[in-house]
Design a protein around this motif. Sequence first.
Motif, PDB file in Angstrom:
ATOM      1  N   PHE A  72     -29.069  15.579 -11.422  1.00  8.84           N
ATOM      2  CA  PHE A  72     -29.038  14.353 -12.227  1.00  8.84           C
ATOM      3  C   PHE A  72     -27.665  14.196 -12.885  1.00  8.84           C
ATOM      4  CE2 PHE A  72     -33.512  15.027 -11.645  1.00  8.84           C
ATOM      5  CZ  PHE A  72     -34.065  13.757 -11.629  1.00  8.84           C
ATOM      6  N   THR A  73     -27.074  15.314 -13.291  1.00  6.20           N
ATOM      7  CA  THR A  73     -25.712  15.254 -13.839  1.00  6.20           C
ATOM      8  C   THR A  73     -24.722  14.822 -12.767  1.00  6.20           C
ATOM      9  OG1 THR A  73     -26.232  16.941 -15.480  1.00  6.20           O
ATOM     10  CG2 THR A  73     -23.902  16.608 -14.973  1.00  6.20           C
TER      11      THR A  73
ATOM     12  N   THR B  12     -25.397  12.901 -10.333  1.00  2.73           N
ATOM     13  CA  THR B  12     -25.643  11.464 -10.187  1.00  2.73           C
ATOM     14  C   THR B  12     -24.929  10.674 -11.269  1.00  2.73           C
ATOM     15  OG1 THR B  12     -27.808  11.965  -9.214  1.00  2.73           O
ATOM     16  CG2 THR B  12     -27.466   9.721 -10.015  1.00  2.73           C
ATOM     17  N   ALA B  13     -24.968  11.192 -12.503  1.00  2.00           N
ATOM     18  CA  ALA B  13     -24.272  10.526 -13.606  1.00  2.00           C
ATOM     19  C   ALA B  13     -22.772  10.466 -13.342  1.00  2.00           C
ATOM     20  CB  ALA B  13     -24.554  11.255 -14.918  1.00  2.00           C
TER      21      ALA B  13
ATOM     22  N   LEU C  54     -25.937  11.580 -22.526  1.00  2.00           N
ATOM     23  CA  LEU C  54     -26.191  11.491 -21.091  1.00  2.00           C
ATOM     24  C   LEU C  54     -27.513  10.802 -20.772  1.00  2.00           C
ATOM     25  CD1 LEU C  54     -24.581  12.377 -18.582  1.00  2.00           C
ATOM     26  CD2 LEU C  54     -25.963  14.462 -18.529  1.00  2.00           C
TER      27      LEU C  54
ATOM     28  N   TYR D 141     -27.012   7.154 -21.258  1.00  2.00           N
ATOM     29  CA  TYR D 141     -26.198   6.625 -20.156  1.00  2.00           C
ATOM     30  C   TYR D 141     -27.046   6.419 -18.908  1.00  2.00           C
ATOM     31  CZ  TYR D 141     -22.456   6.196 -16.706  1.00  2.00           C
ATOM     32  OH  TYR D 141     -21.635   5.741 -15.697  1.00  2.00           O
ATOM     33  N   LEU D 142     -27.865   7.410 -18.598  1.00  2.00           N
ATOM     34  CA  LEU D 142     -28.641   7.346 -17.363  1.00  2.00           C
ATOM     35  C   LEU D 142     -29.889   6.476 -17.473  1.00  2.00           C
ATOM     36  CD1 LEU D 142     -28.507  11.007 -15.973  1.00  2.00           C
ATOM     37  CD2 LEU D 142     -27.474   8.963 -14.977  1.00  2.00           C
ATOM     38  N   TYR D 143     -30.366   6.238 -18.684  1.00  2.00           N
ATOM     39  CA  TYR D 143     -31.637   5.520 -18.800  1.00  2.00           C
ATOM     40  C   TYR D 143     -31.598   4.135 -18.142  1.00  2.00           C
ATOM     41  CZ  TYR D 143     -35.854   3.351 -20.497  1.00  2.00           C
ATOM     42  OH  TYR D 143     -37.049   2.683 -20.549  1.00  2.00           O
TER      43      TYR D 143
ATOM     44  N   ARG E 103     -29.389   2.972 -16.052  1.00  2.00           N
ATOM     45  CA  ARG E 103     -28.758   3.039 -14.736  1.00  2.00           C
ATOM     46  C   ARG E 103     -29.601   3.783 -13.709  1.00  2.00           C
ATOM     47  NH1 ARG E 103     -25.124   3.158 -18.794  1.00  2.00           N
ATOM     48  NH2 ARG E 103     -23.144   2.022 -18.537  1.00  2.00           N
ATOM     49  N   LEU E 104     -30.458   4.694 -14.164  1.00  2.00           N
ATOM     50  CA  LEU E 104     -31.199   5.558 -13.244  1.00  2.00           C
ATOM     51  C   LEU E 104     -32.669   5.684 -13.619  1.00  2.00           C
ATOM     52  CD1 LEU E 104     -30.868   7.552 -10.778  1.00  2.00           C
ATOM     53  CD2 LEU E 104     -30.764   9.371 -12.510  1.00  2.00           C
TER      54      LEU E 104
ATOM     55  N   VAL F  30     -26.852   4.228  -7.082  1.00  2.00           N
ATOM     56  CA  VAL F  30     -25.800   5.238  -6.926  1.00  2.00           C
ATOM     57  C   VAL F  30     -24.980   4.853  -5.697  1.00  2.00           C
ATOM     58  CG1 VAL F  30     -25.312   7.706  -6.699  1.00  2.00           C
ATOM     59  CG2 VAL F  30     -27.421   6.957  -7.813  1.00  2.00           C
TER      60      VAL F  30
END
Length: 292
Positions: free
Chosen positions: A47-48, A50-51, A155, A158-160, A162-163, A214
């Motif tokens: 997941f990192t 991916t970020a 993080l 940020y990912l919420y 977007r992912l 992604v």
Amino acid sequence: MNFDAFEKKVKDLGVLGIVVTKDGKEIGKKLWDEQCRRNVYSASKSFTSTAVGIAVKEGLLSLDEKLVDCFDEDLPENVSENLAKATVKDLLTMCLGQEKAELMGAQRPVYEEEDWVKMSLALPFVYEPGTKFVYNNVGPYLAGVLVERRAGCDLVSYLYPRLFKPLGIARPTWELDPYGHVFGAGGLYLTMDELHKLGLLYLQNGNWNGKQLVPESWVKEATSKQVENDKDSFGYGYLFWGGRENTFRADGKYCQWSIISREKNAVITVIAECRRDQELMDAVFTEVFPQV
């Protein structure tokens, strides 16, 4: 899909669940316990990764940036030649140049130093970056911190949008360091089905319901052999492991796996509390994989 032979082989291995999707359809699922969120350990690293891939697309960072530029206020007094050479890419391949693993599970609770960024950069860089595979939590941890700093938020935040939200994953819990940085090398809590969605996303080259979450180029780079590793001949990408039968996977301690097979257009995800990972992996590839 029949799990009888698989279940017989793994009956004392602590498997909690398995789910298999092929050609976009779930073809098999077996639960030995309820689907609560559990620590997926080092599967968090994927997941990192991916970020980082999303951040590269957004122009927040570059894999070629030197760590001495990214972390210029956190450097030790004497910057070694090897540290000076290290790049963001080296954070993702386990070839950072440090000699031994740090920030591992049993180490984190007992560090006296609270600034893990400075502590990590002060560790000896014994090898030239990019030349030697040493499994180490420092790289993915620093990668996560860098995304946070460039994005101006943690993080998870940020990912919420977007992912996690596009995948239908409610905001998850993720371990923090003493300063409140998300620990990008581990400590993310997910259900089996939530981890499975990451595998499906990567099988679909980063596309989810028609939206490119992604970059396809990142998916291909992250899941290609970037370096040889010290365990087998399958290699390591950007915080993803290569595996038998041309698969690749997110891989966490005690067998938290999301195994992607492009050749079969399938994903197999396992959640377990297993200390005999080779036995469990063998069972997956002898009893489950042939049915896919």
